[in-house]
Design a protein around this motif. Structure first.
Motif, short mmCIF file in Angstrom:
data_model
loop_
_atom_site.label_atom_id
_atom_site.label_comp_id
_atom_site.label_asym_id
_atom_site.label_seq_id
_atom_site.Cartn_x
_atom_site.Cartn_y
_atom_site.Cartn_z
N GLU A 106 7.65 4.98 -0.21
CA GLU A 106 7.03 3.96 -1.08
C GLU A 106 6.45 4.57 -2.35
O GLU A 106 6.49 3.97 -3.41
CB GLU A 106 5.94 3.18 -0.33
N SER A 107 5.89 5.78 -2.23
CA SER A 107 5.22 6.35 -3.40
C SER A 107 6.23 6.89 -4.42
O SER A 107 5.86 7.24 -5.53
CB SER A 107 4.23 7.44 -2.98
N ASN A 108 7.50 6.97 -4.04
CA ASN A 108 8.53 7.41 -4.99
C ASN A 108 9.38 6.27 -5.53
O ASN A 108 10.36 6.49 -6.24
CB ASN A 108 9.44 8.45 -4.32
N MET A 109 8.99 5.08 -5.20
CA MET A 109 9.77 3.91 -5.66
C MET A 109 9.53 3.57 -7.12
O MET A 109 8.40 3.65 -7.58
CB MET A 109 9.33 2.68 -4.87
N THR A 110 10.58 3.16 -7.80
CA THR A 110 10.41 2.67 -9.17
C THR A 110 10.44 1.13 -9.16
O THR A 110 10.77 0.53 -8.13
CB THR A 110 11.57 3.14 -10.06
N LYS A 111 10.15 0.57 -10.30
CA LYS A 111 10.20 -0.90 -10.42
C LYS A 111 11.63 -1.39 -10.15
O LYS A 111 11.84 -2.41 -9.50
CB LYS A 111 9.75 -1.30 -11.83
N SER A 164 -9.53 3.14 -1.21
CA SER A 164 -10.11 4.27 -0.49
C SER A 164 -9.15 4.70 0.61
O SER A 164 -8.09 4.08 0.80
CB SER A 164 -11.44 3.87 0.14
N GLY A 165 -9.51 5.78 1.32
CA GLY A 165 -8.66 6.20 2.43
C GLY A 165 -8.27 7.66 2.29
O GLY A 165 -8.29 8.20 1.19
N GLU A 166 -7.89 8.24 3.42
CA GLU A 166 -7.57 9.67 3.43
C GLU A 166 -6.09 9.89 3.71
O GLU A 166 -5.45 9.08 4.35
CB GLU A 166 -8.39 10.36 4.52
N GLY A 167 -5.59 11.04 3.20
CA GLY A 167 -4.25 11.48 3.55
C GLY A 167 -3.13 10.77 2.81
O GLY A 167 -1.97 10.91 3.18
N LEU A 168 -3.46 10.02 1.76
CA LEU A 168 -2.41 9.32 1.03
C LEU A 168 -1.64 10.28 0.13
O LEU A 168 -2.15 11.35 -0.23
CB LEU A 168 -3.04 8.21 0.17
N PRO A 169 -0.39 9.96 -0.25
CA PRO A 169 0.39 10.85 -1.11
C PRO A 169 -0.32 11.12 -2.44
O PRO A 169 -1.00 10.22 -2.97
CB PRO A 169 1.67 10.06 -1.37
N ALA A 170 -0.14 12.36 -2.97
CA ALA A 170 -0.84 12.76 -4.19
C ALA A 170 -0.50 11.84 -5.37
O ALA A 170 -1.34 11.54 -6.21
CB ALA A 170 -0.48 14.19 -4.53
N SER A 171 0.77 11.37 -5.39
CA SER A 171 1.17 10.54 -6.53
C SER A 171 0.52 9.15 -6.50
O SER A 171 0.60 8.40 -7.46
CB SER A 171 2.69 10.40 -6.56
N TRP A 172 -0.05 8.80 -5.36
CA TRP A 172 -0.74 7.51 -5.24
C TRP A 172 -2.21 7.70 -5.55
O TRP A 172 -3.02 7.82 -4.64
CB TRP A 172 -0.62 6.96 -3.83
N LEU A 457 16.61 7.54 -3.75
CA LEU A 457 15.18 7.47 -3.46
C LEU A 457 14.80 8.46 -2.34
O LEU A 457 13.80 9.18 -2.43
CB LEU A 457 14.82 6.03 -3.06
N LEU A 458 15.62 8.54 -1.31
CA LEU A 458 15.35 9.49 -0.22
C LEU A 458 15.38 10.93 -0.72
O LEU A 458 14.56 11.76 -0.33
CB LEU A 458 16.33 9.29 0.93
N LYS A 459 16.35 11.22 -1.63
CA LYS A 459 16.42 12.57 -2.21
C LYS A 459 15.16 12.87 -2.99
O LYS A 459 14.53 13.91 -2.83
CB LYS A 459 17.63 12.65 -3.16
N ARG A 460 14.77 11.92 -3.85
CA ARG A 460 13.58 12.09 -4.67
C ARG A 460 12.33 12.29 -3.82
O ARG A 460 11.45 13.07 -4.15
CB ARG A 460 13.40 10.83 -5.52
N ALA A 461 12.25 11.58 -2.71
CA ALA A 461 11.07 11.64 -1.85
C ALA A 461 11.12 12.83 -0.90
O ALA A 461 10.16 13.10 -0.18
CB ALA A 461 10.96 10.34 -1.07
N GLY A 462 12.26 13.55 -0.88
CA GLY A 462 12.39 14.70 0.02
C GLY A 462 12.43 14.32 1.49
O GLY A 462 12.02 15.08 2.35
#
Ligand SMILES: [Zn+2]
Length: 472
Positions: A106-111, A164-172, A457-462
């Motif tokens: 989800e954090s690597n998704m574009t519009k 708020s919240g912990e452990g979320l992806p850095a890009s978020w 998207l899967l490639k981009r997200a690793g």
């Protein structure tokens, strides 16, 4: 009526159908007809009466040859953004599901990804007879809105909101509370009431573990001010309740806490709502909160929700599919079947047998239609086939192997019908699928675009999925 014709707007009669109205009197016409002008149902009744009264005023008369006509089905919990993630998190535990698959995805998704994902999801929704859905919350509401407008379907869209919240992806980057509210107000201004009023914008709370109290209360107040709804995941797993008890000074989980701070109200659509006790069922009922039951997702990773108890407490319970990585099938037809089986199976007698009378077929059909409409705060216009309501309806062909023979229309719809039996779908007076052909978009092109977007998207997200079995 004559004025409608002069204006060149369409008038249609559908007749010779088994019409299951889902109105207050639970009327079913064995040989029924309906007269539609523009986007509205103007008359409904026996075929002969409808033909006699309205034939001379009608542009188009369609003989449904004994097929079934249902109100458009309503899916009250869908993650349109997750459609490209179907199959990326099968048979893994919840934390792997979330941290290693869904968040990176989800954090690597574009519009643009969100647009394609919503188109793909919409195609599946329409094939399963859905004319209206409630989005559970994604990143790119503008991408979703563009797809919904094009598909011709109806939706309550929501931005995924967390402060708020912990452990979320850095890009978020976690946004401030004010940013969260402001951005949703802007989306409301931009999209609410657009696409011939088929799109509504709601407020979203992803879940309590990612929300401060200020966000919860400001969301409640903003929704009141805008006269719109709130969609939130509630009491999904015991860990959530435990965390609320540990951090928020309350003796039971999320629902008790939401009641304590005055968050529960009748415009809240509470998704899943699995881990609630009897006192909490009382809180939900008193406040008029609506519950979206997602049987497949619940069975896969959450647990048995006390649906029978909620219905007994007069809570409006509807049905949702959840997202593709939690369920794989975005078919509300399948969810009707599962809702019935799971809730019968949950009632185990002392001798180990289950209760076949739990959640009978008419209750389940109500959950997928009129309760769905109440859950999305739209029951004044959709959810049943009645004079004055919008022409949102589904034609089901029962004359093929999944449904033959039919002795009881209602049980056949809930226990036998497959998505494959749904042949035509009308939303807002316009056909959006006819004889299984999606009309407003090119299904083949979307499938190709989705395959490509998903692998990029899967490639981009690793995200790398291990092979199963002995792949050579
Ligand atoms: Zn969800």
């Amino acid at each position: 009526m004559e004025q409608d014709m002069e204006m060149g707007s369409s008038t249609t009669i559908l007749h010779n159908a088994v019409i299951v109205t889902m109105d207050n009197e639970s009327r079913v016409f064995r040989n029924g007809g309906v007269f539609i002008a523009r986007d509205q149902i103007k008359a409904i009744g026996q075929s002969a009466d409808i033909l006699q009264q309205f034939s001379s005023l009608t542009d188009q008369i369609v003989d449904l040859q004994g097929r079934i006509l249902l109100p458009g089905l309503i899916n009250t919990h869908v993650h349109t953004s997750q459609q490209l993630a179907r199959g990326i998190a099968d048979d893994v535990d919840l934390m792997t599901w979330l941290h290693n698959r869904i968040w990176p995805y989800e954090s690597n998704m574009t519009k643009e990804d969100s647009y394609i994902s919503t188109l793909l999801c919409g195609i599946e929704l329409i094939h399963s007879g859905v004319t209206c859905f409630a989005e559970a919350g994604g990143q790119h509401v503008t991408g979703m809105a563009k797809a919904v407008e094009l598909l011709g379907i109806r939706a309550c869209l929501v931005q995924s909101t967390m402060d708020s919240g912990e452990g979320l992806p850095a890009s978020w980057a976690i946004r401030t509370t004010d940013d969260c509210i402001q951005s949703q107000k802007e989306l409301y201004e931009k999209h609410h009431g657009t696409a011939e009023e088929r799109i509504r914008v709601w407020l979203g709370i992803r879940q309590i573990m990612n929300s401060t109290d200020t966000l919860l209360l400001k969301t409640r107040d903003t929704a009141r001010e805008l006269k719109t709804g709130i969609h939130m995941h509630v009491a999904e797993i015991p860990y959530e309740n435990q965390l609320v008890m540990n951090t928020r000074d309350v003796d039971h989980g999320t629902v008790t806490y939401l009641d304590k701070i005055g968050f529960l109200q009748d415009n809240l659509l509470s998704a899943h709502t699995v881990w609630v006790n009897n006192t909490e069922i009382g809180f939900l009922s008193r406040a008029g909160v609506k519950v979206s039951h997602c049987p497949a997702a619940a069975m896969r990773m959450l647990g048995f929700a006390p649906i029978k108890e909620m219905l007994n407490a007069d809570i409006c319970v509807s049905l949702g599919t959840d997202g593709a990585p939690s369920n794989n099938r975005m078919s509300i037809v399948d969810e009707m079947y599962l809702a019935s089986l799971i809730n019968k199976g949950r009632e185990v007698f002392a001798n180990g047998t289950t209760d076949p009378t739990a959640l009978p077929a008419e209750t389940v059909l109500r959950m997928a239609t009129i309760n769905g409409a109440k859950s999305v705060l739209w029951d004044n216009e959709i959810g049943s086939l009645e004079i004055g309501k919008k022409a949102d309806m589904v034609v089901v062909d029962p004359f093929s192997w999944p449904m033959v023979p039919i002795h009881d229309w209602i049980t056949s719809i809930v226990y036998c019908m497959r998505s494959e039996n749904v042949v035509s779908v009308m939303c807002n007076g316009q056909w959006i699928m006819k004889e299984k052909k999606i009309l407003n978009v090119n299904e083949g092109e979307i499938i190709s675009a989705a395959k490509e977007a998903s692998s990029e998207l899967l490639k981009r997200a690793g995200i790398k999925l291990p092979h199963r079995m002995n792949v050579l």
